[in-house]
Design a protein around this motif. Structure first.
Motif, PDB file in Angstrom:
ATOM      1  N   MET A 172      37.401  18.978  81.863  1.00 32.40           N
ATOM      2  CA  MET A 172      38.777  19.144  82.167  1.00 32.40           C
ATOM      3  C   MET A 172      39.605  17.878  81.749  1.00 32.40           C
ATOM      4  O   MET A 172      39.274  16.748  82.080  1.00 32.40           O
ATOM      5  CB  MET A 172      39.071  19.682  83.376  1.00 32.40           C
ATOM      6  N   PRO A 173      40.658  17.953  80.715  1.00 30.98           N
ATOM      7  CA  PRO A 173      41.441  17.026  80.346  1.00 30.98           C
ATOM      8  C   PRO A 173      42.089  16.434  81.675  1.00 30.98           C
ATOM      9  O   PRO A 173      42.341  17.272  82.842  1.00 30.98           O
ATOM     10  CB  PRO A 173      42.570  17.361  79.565  1.00 30.98           C
ATOM     11  N   ASN A 174      42.020  15.046  81.966  1.00 32.56           N
ATOM     12  CA  ASN A 174      42.564  14.339  83.155  1.00 32.56           C
ATOM     13  C   ASN A 174      43.428  13.116  82.718  1.00 32.56           C
ATOM     14  O   ASN A 174      43.204  12.386  81.897  1.00 32.56           O
ATOM     15  CB  ASN A 174      41.339  13.985  83.948  1.00 32.56           C
ATOM     16  N   PRO A 175      44.829  13.202  83.189  1.00 35.59           N
ATOM     17  CA  PRO A 175      45.671  12.031  82.898  1.00 35.59           C
ATOM     18  C   PRO A 175      45.196  10.826  83.297  1.00 35.59           C
ATOM     19  O   PRO A 175      45.293   9.668  82.653  1.00 35.59           O
ATOM     20  CB  PRO A 175      47.065  12.413  83.566  1.00 35.59           C
ATOM     21  N   LYS A 176      44.299  10.785  84.454  1.00 38.17           N
ATOM     22  CA  LYS A 176      43.682   9.202  84.799  1.00 38.17           C
ATOM     23  C   LYS A 176      42.589   8.881  83.975  1.00 38.17           C
ATOM     24  O   LYS A 176      42.514   7.502  83.905  1.00 38.17           O
ATOM     25  CB  LYS A 176      43.017   9.384  86.399  1.00 38.17           C
ATOM     26  N   LEU A 177      42.232   9.574  83.221  1.00 40.65           N
ATOM     27  CA  LEU A 177      41.178   9.272  82.309  1.00 40.65           C
ATOM     28  C   LEU A 177      41.739   9.113  81.048  1.00 40.65           C
ATOM     29  O   LEU A 177      41.152   8.845  79.961  1.00 40.65           O
ATOM     30  CB  LEU A 177      40.062  10.361  82.075  1.00 40.65           C
ATOM     31  N   GLY A 178      43.102   9.254  80.699  1.00 40.10           N
ATOM     32  CA  GLY A 178      43.736   9.115  79.490  1.00 40.10           C
ATOM     33  C   GLY A 178      43.626  10.321  78.644  1.00 40.10           C
ATOM     34  O   GLY A 178      43.974  10.101  77.375  1.00 40.10           O
ATOM     35  N   THR A 179      42.886  11.316  78.769  1.00 40.60           N
ATOM     36  CA  THR A 179      42.703  12.384  78.197  1.00 40.60           C
ATOM     37  C   THR A 179      43.908  13.671  78.026  1.00 40.60           C
ATOM     38  O   THR A 179      43.785  14.697  77.437  1.00 40.60           O
ATOM     39  CB  THR A 179      41.599  13.278  78.293  1.00 40.60           C
TER      40      THR A 179
ATOM     41  N   GLY B 294      43.696  23.870  69.075  1.00 38.77           N
ATOM     42  CA  GLY B 294      44.091  25.125  69.316  1.00 38.77           C
ATOM     43  C   GLY B 294      44.995  25.004  70.505  1.00 38.77           C
ATOM     44  O   GLY B 294      45.081  24.184  71.422  1.00 38.77           O
ATOM     45  N   ASP B 295      45.972  26.041  70.746  1.00 29.84           N
ATOM     46  CA  ASP B 295      46.775  26.475  72.082  1.00 29.84           C
ATOM     47  C   ASP B 295      46.098  27.468  72.733  1.00 29.84           C
ATOM     48  O   ASP B 295      45.089  27.565  73.320  1.00 29.84           O
ATOM     49  CB  ASP B 295      48.103  26.258  71.979  1.00 29.84           C
ATOM     50  N   ASP B 296      47.004  28.526  72.614  1.00 31.98           N
ATOM     51  CA  ASP B 296      46.690  29.749  73.496  1.00 31.98           C
ATOM     52  C   ASP B 296      45.308  30.521  72.821  1.00 31.98           C
ATOM     53  O   ASP B 296      44.403  31.061  73.552  1.00 31.98           O
ATOM     54  CB  ASP B 296      47.888  31.031  73.353  1.00 31.98           C
ATOM     55  N   ASP B 297      45.300  30.406  71.278  1.00 31.95           N
ATOM     56  CA  ASP B 297      44.015  30.757  70.810  1.00 31.95           C
ATOM     57  C   ASP B 297      42.551  30.178  71.348  1.00 31.95           C
ATOM     58  O   ASP B 297      41.482  30.634  71.525  1.00 31.95           O
ATOM     59  CB  ASP B 297      44.216  30.553  69.354  1.00 31.95           C
ATOM     60  N   LEU B 298      42.650  28.833  71.506  1.00 30.65           N
ATOM     61  CA  LEU B 298      41.717  28.034  72.062  1.00 30.65           C
ATOM     62  C   LEU B 298      41.389  28.262  73.368  1.00 30.65           C
ATOM     63  O   LEU B 298      40.140  28.551  73.882  1.00 30.65           O
ATOM     64  CB  LEU B 298      42.046  26.680  71.849  1.00 30.65           C
ATOM     65  N   ILE B 299      42.379  28.433  74.212  1.00 25.60           N
ATOM     66  CA  ILE B 299      42.143  28.906  75.829  1.00 25.60           C
ATOM     67  C   ILE B 299      41.565  29.949  75.701  1.00 25.60           C
ATOM     68  O   ILE B 299      40.527  30.458  76.612  1.00 25.60           O
ATOM     69  CB  ILE B 299      43.472  28.875  76.485  1.00 25.60           C
ATOM     70  N   GLU B 300      41.788  31.289  74.949  1.00 25.64           N
ATOM     71  CA  GLU B 300      41.201  32.466  75.005  1.00 25.64           C
ATOM     72  C   GLU B 300      39.579  32.272  74.414  1.00 25.64           C
ATOM     73  O   GLU B 300      38.964  33.036  75.167  1.00 25.64           O
ATOM     74  CB  GLU B 300      42.005  33.309  74.091  1.00 25.64           C
ATOM     75  N   LYS B 301      39.537  31.787  73.481  1.00 29.77           N
ATOM     76  CA  LYS B 301      38.361  31.447  72.993  1.00 29.77           C
ATOM     77  C   LYS B 301      37.160  30.788  74.053  1.00 29.77           C
ATOM     78  O   LYS B 301      35.917  31.323  74.198  1.00 29.77           O
ATOM     79  CB  LYS B 301      38.310  30.461  71.759  1.00 29.77           C
ATOM     80  N   ILE B 302      37.699  29.716  74.847  1.00 30.53           N
ATOM     81  CA  ILE B 302      36.971  29.187  75.703  1.00 30.53           C
ATOM     82  C   ILE B 302      36.758  30.158  76.972  1.00 30.53           C
ATOM     83  O   ILE B 302      35.544  30.460  77.524  1.00 30.53           O
ATOM     84  CB  ILE B 302      37.494  27.916  76.316  1.00 30.53           C
ATOM     85  N   SER B 303      37.571  30.727  77.324  1.00 34.93           N
ATOM     86  CA  SER B 303      37.526  32.095  78.307  1.00 34.93           C
ATOM     87  C   SER B 303      36.285  32.963  77.939  1.00 34.93           C
ATOM     88  O   SER B 303      35.798  33.671  78.743  1.00 34.93           O
ATOM     89  CB  SER B 303      38.902  32.622  78.734  1.00 34.93           C
TER      90      SER B 303
ATOM     91  N   GLY C  63      39.931  26.073  84.735  1.00 35.12           N
ATOM     92  CA  GLY C  63      39.455  25.059  85.664  1.00 35.12           C
ATOM     93  C   GLY C  63      38.055  25.240  86.069  1.00 35.12           C
ATOM     94  O   GLY C  63      36.916  24.463  86.167  1.00 35.12           O
ATOM     95  N   LYS C  64      37.735  26.642  86.306  1.00 40.17           N
ATOM     96  CA  LYS C  64      36.494  27.128  86.832  1.00 40.17           C
ATOM     97  C   LYS C  64      35.252  26.743  85.579  1.00 40.17           C
ATOM     98  O   LYS C  64      34.078  26.775  86.105  1.00 40.17           O
ATOM     99  CB  LYS C  64      36.271  28.416  87.235  1.00 40.17           C
ATOM    100  N   VAL C  65      35.902  26.988  84.397  1.00 41.28           N
ATOM    101  CA  VAL C  65      34.867  26.856  83.241  1.00 41.28           C
ATOM    102  C   VAL C  65      34.659  25.376  82.991  1.00 41.28           C
ATOM    103  O   VAL C  65      33.731  24.722  82.632  1.00 41.28           O
ATOM    104  CB  VAL C  65      35.379  27.646  81.975  1.00 41.28           C
TER     105      VAL C  65
END
Length: 234
Positions: free
Chosen positions: A136-143, A95-104, A127-129
């Motif tokens: 958290m997705p991280n470019p250094k980890l390829g995610t 998801g995009d906005d919907d997934l962010i809202e769901k996780i929040s 970030g806090k969650v």
């Protein structure tokens, strides 16, 4: 409860001060695993780094050749074609906005996350969650990538992250007690190679200070840090 012959023999071999070859340590850890469930076999690497220094952080990811032995639930932040690619690759939630809202709102039913770069400005608000849970997705980890399908498949197949904690110890699961010993040794070798490759250029002195193999509920067994090749030999 009566102790079985196999467990008695394994305990007789165990001395917390004895240093074993990787093969011996992994065999012994599996034999001594005390729980009735299929425990995870873990490798703990104590590194000669100063974690207070930004240029001595050790963090990355590695694909285990024989997987982790557990199902990995992957959440992907993407939209449009990339969302469809993630779903086709086997992502558990997309998801995009919907997934962010769901996780929040408290949804955390996943073990790893992937995001397309354009989503990170929004994902950053989590970030806090996610950050406190190492999700958290991280470019250094390829995610953080546009190649979401490949990364989802890698995570599902057994790609694991590692990170040295404030004491300079990296804890990595290398499989399950039920795995064939050779497969556990192969996974250990892949992690060892990656940890060595990730040595900071500025780190001084001995880098691999100690290595311990243990199961989820089992005792730590010391491993010979000089054994980095021919790991399937005693």
């Amino acid at each position: 409860m009566k102790e079985g012959k196999k467990l008695r023999e394994a305990r007789a071999k165990f001395d917390k001060d004895t240093i074993h070859s990787p093969l011996e340590a992994i065999k012994l850890a599996a034999e001594l695993a005390p729980a009735k469930f299929d425990e995870t076999v873990e490798a703990h690497f104590r590194l000669g780094i100063d974690t207070r220094q930004a240029d001595q952080q050790v963090r990355g990811s590695v694909s285990l050749p024989n997987g982790t032995g557990k199902s990995v639930r992957v959440a992907v932040f993407a939209s449009g074609d990339k969302a469809r690619e993630a779903e086709a690759a086997g992502a558990d939630v997309v998801g995009d906005d919907d997934l962010i809202e769901k996780i929040s709102g408290g949804f955390l039913d996943f073990d790893a996350t992937v995001a397309t770069p354009d989503m990170m400005a929004k994902v950053g608000r989590l970030g806090k969650v996610l950050g406190t849970r190492g999700l958290m997705p991280n470019p250094k980890l390829g995610t953080v990538t546009m190649d979401v399908a490949r990364v989802v498949k890698e995570l599902k197949a057994g790609k694991v992250e590692y990170r040295a904690d404030k004491f300079g110890i990296a804890h990595v699961g290398i499989g399950k007690v039920s795995f064939d010993t050779a497969k556990l040794v192969e996974n250990y070798g892949a992690v060892l190679d990656e940890i060595v490759r990730a040595k900071p250029a500025v780190a001084k002195g001995k880098y691999l200070k100690s290595i311990t193999i243990a199961t989820t509920m089992g005792a730590g067994i010391k491993v010979d840090t000089t054994r980095t090749r021919n790991l399937l030999e005693d």
